[in-house]
Design a protein around this motif. Structure first.
Motif, short mmCIF file in Angstrom:
data_model
loop_
_atom_site.label_atom_id
_atom_site.label_comp_id
_atom_site.label_asym_id
_atom_site.label_seq_id
_atom_site.Cartn_x
_atom_site.Cartn_y
_atom_site.Cartn_z
N LYS A 358 0.84 -1.21 0.00
CA LYS A 358 0.00 0.00 0.00
C LYS A 358 0.87 1.26 0.00
O LYS A 358 1.55 1.56 0.99
CB LYS A 358 -0.92 0.02 1.23
N ASN A 359 0.88 1.95 -1.11
CA ASN A 359 1.58 3.25 -1.23
C ASN A 359 3.02 3.19 -0.72
O ASN A 359 3.47 4.06 0.03
CB ASN A 359 0.81 4.34 -0.50
N VAL A 360 3.72 2.14 -1.12
CA VAL A 360 5.12 2.00 -0.72
C VAL A 360 5.98 2.96 -1.54
O VAL A 360 5.95 2.96 -2.77
CB VAL A 360 5.62 0.55 -0.92
N VAL A 361 6.75 3.79 -0.83
CA VAL A 361 7.65 4.74 -1.49
C VAL A 361 9.09 4.27 -1.25
O VAL A 361 9.52 4.17 -0.10
CB VAL A 361 7.47 6.17 -0.94
N LEU A 362 9.80 3.96 -2.31
CA LEU A 362 11.18 3.49 -2.20
C LEU A 362 12.15 4.66 -2.34
O LEU A 362 11.83 5.69 -2.93
CB LEU A 362 11.45 2.43 -3.27
N LEU A 366 10.97 7.78 -8.53
CA LEU A 366 10.74 9.15 -8.97
C LEU A 366 9.60 9.76 -8.15
O LEU A 366 8.67 9.05 -7.74
CB LEU A 366 10.38 9.18 -10.46
N PRO A 367 9.65 11.07 -7.89
CA PRO A 367 8.59 11.71 -7.11
C PRO A 367 7.20 11.44 -7.71
O PRO A 367 7.01 11.57 -8.92
CB PRO A 367 8.94 13.20 -7.21
N GLY A 368 6.29 11.02 -6.84
CA GLY A 368 4.93 10.73 -7.30
C GLY A 368 4.70 9.27 -7.62
O GLY A 368 3.56 8.85 -7.83
N ILE A 369 5.77 8.49 -7.64
CA ILE A 369 5.62 7.07 -7.97
C ILE A 369 5.58 6.24 -6.69
O ILE A 369 6.48 6.32 -5.85
CB ILE A 369 6.75 6.59 -8.91
N VAL A 370 4.51 5.48 -6.52
CA VAL A 370 4.32 4.62 -5.36
C VAL A 370 3.98 3.21 -5.83
O VAL A 370 3.51 3.02 -6.95
CB VAL A 370 3.20 5.13 -4.42
N ALA A 371 4.23 2.23 -4.97
CA ALA A 371 3.94 0.84 -5.31
C ALA A 371 2.69 0.37 -4.59
O ALA A 371 2.58 0.49 -3.37
CB ALA A 371 5.12 -0.05 -4.94
N ASN A 372 1.74 -0.13 -5.37
CA ASN A 372 0.52 -0.72 -4.83
C ASN A 372 0.26 -2.04 -5.54
O ASN A 372 0.39 -2.12 -6.76
CB ASN A 372 -0.68 0.21 -5.05
N ASN A 381 5.04 -2.03 -10.52
CA ASN A 381 5.33 -0.74 -11.14
C ASN A 381 4.37 -0.46 -12.29
O ASN A 381 4.49 -1.07 -13.36
CB ASN A 381 6.78 -0.73 -11.64
N LYS A 382 3.44 0.45 -12.05
CA LYS A 382 2.44 0.79 -13.08
C LYS A 382 2.57 2.25 -13.52
O LYS A 382 1.75 2.75 -14.27
CB LYS A 382 1.03 0.52 -12.55
N GLN A 383 3.60 2.93 -12.99
CA GLN A 383 3.80 4.35 -13.32
C GLN A 383 5.19 4.56 -13.93
O GLN A 383 6.18 4.01 -13.42
CB GLN A 383 3.67 5.20 -12.04
N LEU A 384 5.25 5.33 -14.99
CA LEU A 384 6.50 5.57 -15.70
C LEU A 384 6.57 7.03 -16.15
O LEU A 384 5.55 7.71 -16.24
CB LEU A 384 6.60 4.66 -16.94
N GLN A 385 7.79 7.48 -16.46
CA GLN A 385 7.97 8.82 -17.03
C GLN A 385 8.90 8.71 -18.23
O GLN A 385 9.89 7.97 -18.20
CB GLN A 385 8.55 9.77 -15.98
N MET A 386 8.59 9.43 -19.29
CA MET A 386 9.41 9.42 -20.50
C MET A 386 10.75 10.11 -20.23
O MET A 386 10.85 10.99 -19.37
CB MET A 386 8.71 10.13 -21.66
N MET A 387 11.78 9.70 -20.99
CA MET A 387 13.09 10.35 -20.88
C MET A 387 13.83 10.27 -22.21
O MET A 387 13.56 9.40 -23.05
CB MET A 387 13.92 9.71 -19.76
N LYS A 388 14.76 11.20 -22.40
CA LYS A 388 15.55 11.26 -23.64
C LYS A 388 17.02 11.41 -23.27
O LYS A 388 17.37 12.17 -22.35
CB LYS A 388 15.10 12.44 -24.50
N ILE A 400 4.09 12.00 -15.12
CA ILE A 400 4.07 10.59 -14.73
C ILE A 400 2.90 9.93 -15.47
O ILE A 400 1.78 10.43 -15.44
CB ILE A 400 3.87 10.43 -13.21
N ILE A 401 3.19 8.84 -16.15
CA ILE A 401 2.15 8.12 -16.91
C ILE A 401 1.75 6.88 -16.11
O ILE A 401 2.61 6.06 -15.77
CB ILE A 401 2.66 7.70 -18.30
N GLU A 402 0.48 6.75 -15.81
CA GLU A 402 0.01 5.56 -15.11
C GLU A 402 -0.91 4.80 -16.05
O GLU A 402 -1.93 5.32 -16.52
CB GLU A 402 -0.74 5.92 -13.83
#
Length: 408
Positions: A358-362, A366-372, A381-388, A400-402
């Motif tokens: 439940k809302n585990v923050v490691l 990345l800020p805003g990403i939690v594990a449920n 891990n159901k949340q990701l962010q694009m990078m270049k 953040i893309i969920e």
């Protein structure tokens, strides 16, 4: 009257005593757990075609040493048993059997690679031994209905592929897409995911597909085929060796497609540097973990904890490697699960706790990403962010893309 009060109070006292001794307070152990030890087993490609991942296993072993130096989990030391499977499914089967039947581990942890995990999945489920936080994002490893004892850690490959397809549709709607993919569950999940993201236009937008085998010495012919088809967006669903080869070959050909790379092959040290930093410039991927190369995190508390850990417990390791941040993150998640188990160290409870996060923050999320997780959704891990990649390091962009849609 007084007798009645006495009996009432006595009854109340008994009820309180019973409520203070719940079943959870009783120590329960399965094979691999005692008052002093928790035995965990894993196979790692310390050698072979995916040996770039070996440092993950070394980071995890170092993390367990740190935890043990701190007194262990709930007073128990972690005994991590590691074997080399050379990224070979038959060898993985042999080594996992040894872990379960000879070493008698409580759980496996972070078996690395899709082929190796696929080879042992049915065996571990038949034995009712947790295949915990498996180092793969293939859809078959987050399928609680058919494989209740298997739980992957990595972002789901199909979902990640779908995110890339949606990104292409939004940013390059008239693209001609060429896809290089590893001929296994990893590559096929990505292939199907990107097509799902492209939707009904996939049939016309995808102009070339080329697969390779893990043991293939090069992927030059596949790159030439995709270029010849006129692709202007190139998606590489690969592991580090082939990803580096693709970047290098594309540069040699003076070909300049939009280059998208899956998360498994986004290591600067293992992919971008061998391929050439300049050649890697502009490559796009996703992430969910802070990058030690990014100055954004120089004063971040979680990053400081990671860097202190690396300095003390794995000084010879590359502190900037995303493989080492991954090893640290997966180890921290294992500790969270074992901590939640308390004194009920049964295999059943290991899975119960792993599937009720439940809302585990490691530290490095990345800020805003939690594990449920839940008993019906094993995806960590159901949340990701694009990078270049800018030629030196990855630059995050966008929100953040969920993606909680169907996982394949």
């Amino acid at each position: 009257m007084r007798n009645g009060i006495f009996h009432l109070l006595t009854g109340t006292a008994v009820a309180i005593a019973l409520s203070a001794s719940p079943a959870s307070a009783q120590k329960k152990y399965d094979t691999g757990a005692t008052d002093t030890e928790i035995k965990i087993g894993q196979t790692v490609p310390f050698s072979g075609p995916a040996s770039a991942y070996a440092t993950i296993g070394r980071t995890q072993a170092a993390y367990m040493k740190m935890i043990n130096d701190q007194g262990g989990i709930n007073g128990r030391k972690i005994n991590l048993i590691q074997y080399d499977d050379s990224y070979s499914p038959p060898k993985a089967v042999e080594q996992v059997r040894k872990l379960v039947e000879d070493d008698e581990v409580l759980s496996t942890f972070q078996l690395l690679g899709t082929p190796s995990n696929a080879a042992v999945q049915k065996y571990l489920n038949a034995k009712k031994v947790p295949q915990l936080l498996a180092g793969t994002g293939a859809s078959k490893f987050t399928d609680p209905k058919n494989f209740p004892w298997t739980m992957g850690f990595n972002p789901n490959y199909f979902v990640e592929g779908r995110i890339y397809g949606q990104y292409i549709m939004k940013t390059y709607p008239n693209a001609k897409v060429g896809i290089l993919y590893q001929n296994d569950d990893l590559g096929k999940d990505y292939l199907n995911g990107i097509k799902a993201g492209l939707g009904e236009k996939a049939a016309t937008m995808v102009v070339a597909e080329a697969s390779y085998e893990v043991a293939d010495p090069t992927i030059d012919s596949q790159i030439l085929k995709i270029k010849a088809a006129g692709a202007d967006v190139f998606f590489s669903a690969s592991t580090p060796k082939q990803a580096a080869q693709a970047i290098k070959k594309i540069s040699e050909l003076d070909w300049h497609p939009v280059h998208i790379l899956d998360i498994n092959a986004s290591s600067v040290g293992a992919v971008m540097k061998p391929a050439g930093l300049e050649a890697s410039k502009g490559v796009i991927s996703v992430n969910y973990i802070k990058d030690p190369l990014d100055p954004t995190w120089k004063d971040d508390a979680g990053m400081k904890k990671y860097l202190d850990f690396m300095a003390k417990y794995y000084p010879e390791g590359d502190k900037t490697s995303i493989f080492n941040t991954y090893g640290y993150t997966t180890s921290q998640m294992l500790m969270q699960v074992l901590k939640q188990c308390g004194d009920d160290l049964t295999r059943e409870n290991v899975m119960k706790q792993a599937t009720s996060l439940k809302n585990v923050v490691l530290d490095l999320a990345l800020p805003g990403i939690v594990a449920n997780t839940s008993p019906t959704d094993y995806r960590v891990n159901k949340q990701l962010q694009m990078m270049k990649f800018d030629g030196e390091r990855w630059q995050l962009f966008g929100p953040i893309i969920e993606d909680t849609g169907a996982a394949g």
